[in-house]
Motif scaffolding. Structure first.
Motif, PDB file in Angstrom:
ATOM      1  N   LEU A   3       0.790  -1.104   0.020  1.00 38.64           N
ATOM      2  CA  LEU A   3      -0.079   0.115  -0.101  1.00 38.64           C
ATOM      3  C   LEU A   3       0.917   1.140   0.057  1.00 38.64           C
ATOM      4  N   THR A   4       0.400   2.310  -0.923  1.00 37.47           N
ATOM      5  CA  THR A   4       1.237   3.527  -0.869  1.00 37.47           C
ATOM      6  C   THR A   4       0.253   4.651  -0.779  1.00 37.47           C
ATOM      7  N   ALA A   5       0.893   5.548   0.061  1.00 36.18           N
ATOM      8  CA  ALA A   5       0.169   6.967  -0.049  1.00 36.18           C
ATOM      9  C   ALA A   5       1.226   8.060  -0.212  1.00 36.18           C
ATOM     10  N   HIS A   6       0.644   9.114  -0.946  1.00 31.00           N
ATOM     11  CA  HIS A   6       1.457  10.223  -1.555  1.00 31.00           C
ATOM     12  C   HIS A   6       0.769  11.253  -0.648  1.00 31.00           C
ATOM     13  N   PRO A  41       7.415  -4.258  12.934  1.00 29.03           N
ATOM     14  CA  PRO A  41       6.818  -5.727  13.181  1.00 29.03           C
ATOM     15  C   PRO A  41       5.721  -6.248  12.377  1.00 29.03           C
ATOM     16  N   MET A  42       5.001  -5.063  11.955  1.00 30.05           N
ATOM     17  CA  MET A  42       3.769  -5.558  11.073  1.00 30.05           C
ATOM     18  C   MET A  42       4.138  -5.577   9.677  1.00 30.05           C
ATOM     19  N   GLY A  43       5.340  -5.199   9.234  1.00 32.76           N
ATOM     20  CA  GLY A  43       5.923  -5.329   7.864  1.00 32.76           C
ATOM     21  C   GLY A  43       6.661  -3.962   7.597  1.00 32.76           C
ATOM     22  N   PRO A  44       7.473  -3.977   6.529  1.00 36.19           N
ATOM     23  CA  PRO A  44       8.441  -2.927   6.244  1.00 36.19           C
ATOM     24  C   PRO A  44       7.755  -1.754   5.933  1.00 36.19           C
ATOM     25  N   ILE A  45       8.335  -0.517   6.194  1.00 34.61           N
ATOM     26  CA  ILE A  45       7.757   0.698   5.783  1.00 34.61           C
ATOM     27  C   ILE A  45       8.966   1.504   5.241  1.00 34.61           C
ATOM     28  N   ARG A  46       8.533   1.964   3.693  1.00 38.97           N
ATOM     29  CA  ARG A  46       9.667   2.932   2.932  1.00 38.97           C
ATOM     30  C   ARG A  46       9.057   3.987   2.722  1.00 38.97           C
ATOM     31  N   MET A  47       9.859   4.967   2.868  1.00 39.36           N
ATOM     32  CA  MET A  47       9.553   6.362   2.343  1.00 39.36           C
ATOM     33  C   MET A  47      10.409   7.171   1.629  1.00 39.36           C
ATOM     34  N   THR A  48       9.893   8.141   1.009  1.00 41.49           N
ATOM     35  CA  THR A  48      10.651   8.871  -0.053  1.00 41.49           C
ATOM     36  C   THR A  48      10.101  10.442   0.150  1.00 41.49           C
ATOM     37  N   ALA A  49      11.200  11.196   0.212  1.00 41.02           N
ATOM     38  CA  ALA A  49      10.939  12.723   0.355  1.00 41.02           C
ATOM     39  C   ALA A  49      10.996  13.388  -1.126  1.00 41.02           C
ATOM     40  N   ALA A  50       9.964  14.061  -1.294  1.00 42.14           N
ATOM     41  CA  ALA A  50       9.994  15.126  -2.681  1.00 42.14           C
ATOM     42  C   ALA A  50       9.743  16.575  -1.734  1.00 42.14           C
ATOM     43  N   PRO A  51       9.983  17.400  -2.946  1.00 38.86           N
ATOM     44  CA  PRO A  51       9.665  18.804  -2.461  1.00 38.86           C
ATOM     45  C   PRO A  51       8.472  18.946  -1.747  1.00 38.86           C
ATOM     46  N   THR A  53       5.957  16.240  -1.313  1.00 44.98           N
ATOM     47  CA  THR A  53       5.138  15.176  -1.075  1.00 44.98           C
ATOM     48  C   THR A  53       6.138  14.169  -0.530  1.00 44.98           C
ATOM     49  N   LEU A  54       5.455  13.410   0.550  1.00 42.71           N
ATOM     50  CA  LEU A  54       6.007  12.249   1.377  1.00 42.71           C
ATOM     51  C   LEU A  54       5.253  11.004   0.759  1.00 42.71           C
ATOM     52  N   THR A  55       5.973  10.232   0.225  1.00 43.60           N
ATOM     53  CA  THR A  55       5.471   8.983  -0.470  1.00 43.60           C
ATOM     54  C   THR A  55       5.831   7.720   0.693  1.00 43.60           C
ATOM     55  N   VAL A  56       4.635   7.240   1.249  1.00 43.41           N
ATOM     56  CA  VAL A  56       5.042   6.283   2.133  1.00 43.41           C
ATOM     57  C   VAL A  56       4.372   4.974   1.647  1.00 43.41           C
ATOM     58  N   GLU A  84       0.491  21.103  10.666  1.00 42.77           N
ATOM     59  CA  GLU A  84      -0.202  21.006   9.412  1.00 42.77           C
ATOM     60  C   GLU A  84      -1.172  19.719   9.335  1.00 42.77           C
ATOM     61  N   ALA A  85      -1.117  19.207  10.570  1.00 42.46           N
ATOM     62  CA  ALA A  85      -2.098  17.770  10.787  1.00 42.46           C
ATOM     63  C   ALA A  85      -3.526  18.196  10.683  1.00 42.46           C
ATOM     64  N   PRO A  86      -4.330  17.389  10.282  1.00 40.84           N
ATOM     65  CA  PRO A  86      -4.190  15.907  10.026  1.00 40.84           C
ATOM     66  C   PRO A  86      -3.596  16.002   8.519  1.00 40.84           C
ATOM     67  N   LEU A  87      -2.532  15.265   8.343  1.00 36.94           N
ATOM     68  CA  LEU A  87      -2.050  14.924   6.839  1.00 36.94           C
ATOM     69  C   LEU A  87      -3.059  14.141   6.084  1.00 36.94           C
ATOM     70  N   THR A  88      -2.918  14.252   4.851  1.00 33.31           N
ATOM     71  CA  THR A  88      -3.917  13.438   4.002  1.00 33.31           C
ATOM     72  C   THR A  88      -3.172  12.295   3.187  1.00 33.31           C
ATOM     73  N   PHE A  89      -3.607  10.905   3.773  1.00 32.43           N
ATOM     74  CA  PHE A  89      -2.829   9.710   3.253  1.00 32.43           C
ATOM     75  C   PHE A  89      -4.203   9.138   2.247  1.00 32.43           C
ATOM     76  N   ASP A  90      -3.594   9.039   1.044  1.00 33.34           N
ATOM     77  CA  ASP A  90      -4.513   8.505   0.091  1.00 33.34           C
ATOM     78  C   ASP A  90      -4.028   7.083  -0.229  1.00 33.34           C
ATOM     79  N   TRP A  91      -4.229   6.291   0.581  1.00 33.32           N
ATOM     80  CA  TRP A  91      -3.548   4.857   0.577  1.00 33.32           C
ATOM     81  C   TRP A  91      -4.109   3.988  -0.597  1.00 33.32           C
ATOM     82  N   GLN A  92      -3.360   3.501  -1.319  1.00 33.01           N
ATOM     83  CA  GLN A  92      -3.677   2.694  -2.787  1.00 33.01           C
ATOM     84  C   GLN A  92      -2.957   1.596  -2.917  1.00 33.01           C
TER      85      GLN A  92
END
Length: 92
Positions: A3-6, A41-51, A53-56, A84-92
């Motif tokens: 699952l990925t969220a931008h 523990p529930m599985g790996p998390i990867r993140m990438t930062a752009a100017p 957007t944070l992709t999770v 700036e919370a809450p952030l918007t997570f568009d999980w796909q």
């Protein structure tokens, strides 16, 4: 399953590093200003930062509670992004 969220934010690098540092006391992490990985523990998390957007990306283990996994990640990032919370997570 993957699952990925931008997440729109101008502070992606800061939040990526804060989350990795926060969890580095309990879990194996690897990160720099642009990318991060947490062996959660529930599985790996990867993140990438752009100017702007944070992709999770999460990869829940077969027995993980996926909704809880998404919520734990979102809640922690919202704490770091309290201005700036809450952030918007568009999980796909």
């Amino acid at each position: 399953m993957t699952l990925t969220a931008h997440v729109p934010t101008g502070h992606a690098s800061r939040y990526l590093q804060q989350l990795c540092k926060h969890w580095s006391h309990k879990f194996d992490t690897d990160f720099d200003a642009e990318q991060g990985r947490i062996a959660f523990p529930m599985g790996p998390i990867r993140m990438t930062a752009a100017p702007d957007t944070l992709t999770v990306t999460i990869e829940p283990n077969g027995d993980a509670d996926v909704e809880r996994f998404k919520q734990v990640v979102a809640d922690h990032l919202d704490r770091f992004a309290f201005r700036e919370a809450p952030l918007t997570f568009d999980w796909q």
